[in-house]
Design a protein around this motif. Structure first.
Motif, PDB file in Angstrom:
ATOM      1  N   ALA A 241      33.256  38.066  40.261  1.00  0.00           N
ATOM      2  CA  ALA A 241      32.306  38.876  39.353  1.00  0.00           C
ATOM      3  C   ALA A 241      33.423  39.726  38.537  1.00  0.00           C
ATOM      4  CB  ALA A 241      31.656  40.091  40.146  1.00  0.00           C
ATOM      5  N   LEU A 242      33.588  39.054  37.395  1.00  0.00           N
ATOM      6  CA  LEU A 242      34.507  39.737  36.474  1.00  0.00           C
ATOM      7  C   LEU A 242      34.313  40.766  35.630  1.00  0.00           C
ATOM      8  CD1 LEU A 242      37.311  39.020  35.420  1.00  0.00           C
ATOM      9  CD2 LEU A 242      36.413  37.457  33.798  1.00  0.00           C
ATOM     10  N   LYS A 243      34.659  42.028  35.870  1.00  0.00           N
ATOM     11  CA  LYS A 243      34.497  43.028  35.206  1.00  0.00           C
ATOM     12  C   LYS A 243      35.194  43.253  33.819  1.00  0.00           C
ATOM     13  CE  LYS A 243      35.479  45.387  38.776  1.00  0.00           C
ATOM     14  NZ  LYS A 243      35.700  46.288  39.867  1.00  0.00           N
ATOM     15  N   ARG A 244      34.818  43.594  32.708  1.00  0.00           N
ATOM     16  CA  ARG A 244      35.263  43.634  31.364  1.00  0.00           C
ATOM     17  C   ARG A 244      35.110  45.001  30.685  1.00  0.00           C
ATOM     18  NH1 ARG A 244      34.588  37.960  28.614  1.00  0.00           N
ATOM     19  NH2 ARG A 244      32.282  38.594  28.665  1.00  0.00           N
ATOM     20  N   GLY A 245      34.946  45.803  31.334  1.00  0.00           N
ATOM     21  CA  GLY A 245      34.656  47.438  30.651  1.00  0.00           C
ATOM     22  C   GLY A 245      33.100  47.143  30.064  1.00  0.00           C
ATOM     23  N   VAL A 246      33.384  47.530  28.724  1.00  0.00           N
ATOM     24  CA  VAL A 246      32.189  47.755  27.913  1.00  0.00           C
ATOM     25  C   VAL A 246      31.489  46.489  27.328  1.00  0.00           C
ATOM     26  CG1 VAL A 246      32.681  49.999  26.989  1.00  0.00           C
ATOM     27  CG2 VAL A 246      33.263  48.077  25.684  1.00  0.00           C
ATOM     28  N   ALA A 247      32.235  45.284  27.894  1.00  0.00           N
ATOM     29  CA  ALA A 247      32.034  43.972  27.303  1.00  0.00           C
ATOM     30  C   ALA A 247      31.073  43.368  28.693  1.00  0.00           C
ATOM     31  CB  ALA A 247      33.123  43.090  27.067  1.00  0.00           C
ATOM     32  N   SER A 248      30.379  42.508  28.713  1.00  0.00           N
ATOM     33  CA  SER A 248      29.605  41.722  29.306  1.00  0.00           C
ATOM     34  C   SER A 248      30.433  41.272  31.087  1.00  0.00           C
ATOM     35  CB  SER A 248      28.803  40.548  28.956  1.00  0.00           C
ATOM     36  OG  SER A 248      29.737  39.540  28.667  1.00  0.00           O
ATOM     37  N   CYS A 249      29.773  41.326  31.852  1.00  0.00           N
ATOM     38  CA  CYS A 249      30.282  41.007  33.153  1.00  0.00           C
ATOM     39  C   CYS A 249      30.029  39.320  33.250  1.00  0.00           C
ATOM     40  CB  CYS A 249      29.720  41.637  34.281  1.00  0.00           C
ATOM     41  SG  CYS A 249      29.924  40.930  36.055  1.00  0.00           S
ATOM     42  N   LEU A 250      31.132  38.593  33.983  1.00  0.00           N
ATOM     43  CA  LEU A 250      31.034  37.163  33.963  1.00  0.00           C
ATOM     44  C   LEU A 250      31.080  36.962  35.461  1.00  0.00           C
ATOM     45  CD1 LEU A 250      33.541  35.724  31.583  1.00  0.00           C
ATOM     46  CD2 LEU A 250      30.741  36.037  31.190  1.00  0.00           C
TER      47      LEU A 250
END
Length: 333
Positions: A241-250
């Motif tokens: 699970a790739l967290k990208r702050g206020v952007a979407s998670c992949l």
């Protein structure tokens, strides 16, 4: 019991799942010089342990904290906080003469944090050193899941980190699943090559990776998410699970890749524990049988609430409502 990706409602355990969260709880001070400070406790894995315990409506999860503390009044108070939050402390080591680490948090007008640390002699650094650590290391193999972070690895002595890695290897051979949150902090490591080697060793043991993009880009030099996902597949990580702050998670798993949008927040007060709360909610959902997409939505929902409060741990009354799968509490209905 090797991967989370195939988990389904039917595979939810009929007994509570035991989760060991390994790391350091510190004395947290918040404020500005000459203007006064407020004191509480925090730490990345401790934050995750508390939120994991709170997101447990049907008592399907037993969360135990694994660390070392002193015999002082601050250590006693933090241990009481864990108990009050439903976090177990049966494998916490008490090291006479040692003290907890300390950090100050200052936030700017956008809610971004600045940390000042005093942790060089903290008890947690020695949690896996010495003869007395053997019992704790042995106990790890009796958990269903072990959760730790890059900070958990960084604070240890070289010998303690090696002993932990050996214990994780044995636990995984016995069926324990390993969950890793990268949380790379360059100042905690002697140099980048040492950190990269430790992370690579850790990822070869990891079943679920909860990754902050900026941290891995800084440590490994990834320039795009495809390079990251290829590397994690090479290490054998089944679910990322790739967290990208206020952007979407992949999310990359056996079912494919999914993109889950973040929740919009009107005003960010404090980003402390945003990533920790996301990780806790994601893991909680997965342990209770939710699929990766729902888990990411849980993560975004909790993190969105957390950043609207000061401090790592929001009041219990402020915990958001989450879309519970109908099967989670079916037995209690």
């Amino acid at each position: 019991m090797k991967v989370l990706s195939g988990q389904s409602p039917q595979s939810v355990s009929p007994r509570p799942l035991k989760v060991a969260l390994v790391g350091e709880c510190m004395i947290e001070m918040r404020g500005e010089p000459a203007l006064g400070f407020s004191q509480t406790f925090g730490g990345d894995t401790l934050n995750a342990a508390v939120y994991l315990s709170r997101l447990n409506p049907c008592s399907r999860i037993v969360a135990d904290y694994i660390t070392a503390i002193g015999a002082d009044s601050f250590s006693d108070a933090m241990r009481q906080l864990w108990r009050d939050e439903g976090v177990g402390d049966q494998h916490v080591r008490v090291i006479e003469g040692a003290l907890p680490g300390l950090y100050f948090i200052q936030t700017d007008t956008q809610g971004e944090r600045r940390f000042l640390y005093w942790r060089g002699e903290a008890a947690a650094r020695s949690m896996f050193d010495g003869v007395d650590a053997g019992a704790v290391l042995h106990a790890l193999a009796h958990y269903d899941y072990i959760y730790l972070s890059g900070i958990s690895l960084a604070i240890l002595t070289a010998n303690g980190r090696q002993r932990l890695m050996q214990a994780l290897h044995l636990a995984r051979e016995s069926g324990t699943r390993i969950v890793f949150d990268n949380n790379y902090r360059a100042h905690l490591w002697p140099d980048a090559p040492t950190a990269r080697q430790a992370y690579e060793d850790m990822l070869r043991l990891t079943d679920l990776a909860l990754i902050t993009w900026e941290d891995d880009a800084a440590l490994f030099g990834y320039t795009d998410v495809e390079a990251l996902f290829r590397a994690y597949a090479h290490f054998g990580v089944a679910e990322v699970a790739l967290k990208r702050g206020v952007a979407s998670c992949l999310v990359q798993c056996a079912l494919g890749r999914f993109e889950v949008p973040a929740e919009q927040v009107g005003r960010i007060i404090d980003t402390t524990a945003a990533g920790d709360s996301f990780s806790a909610a994601y893991l909680s959902c997965r342990l209770q049988g939710g699929d990766p997409q729902l888990a990411a939505r849980w993560g975004h929902r909790l993190a969105a609430e957390v950043v609207q409060h000061r401090g790592a741990l929001i009041p219990s009354a402020a915990m958001p409502s989450l879309d519970m799968p109908s099967f989670i509490c079916a037995a209690e209905a």
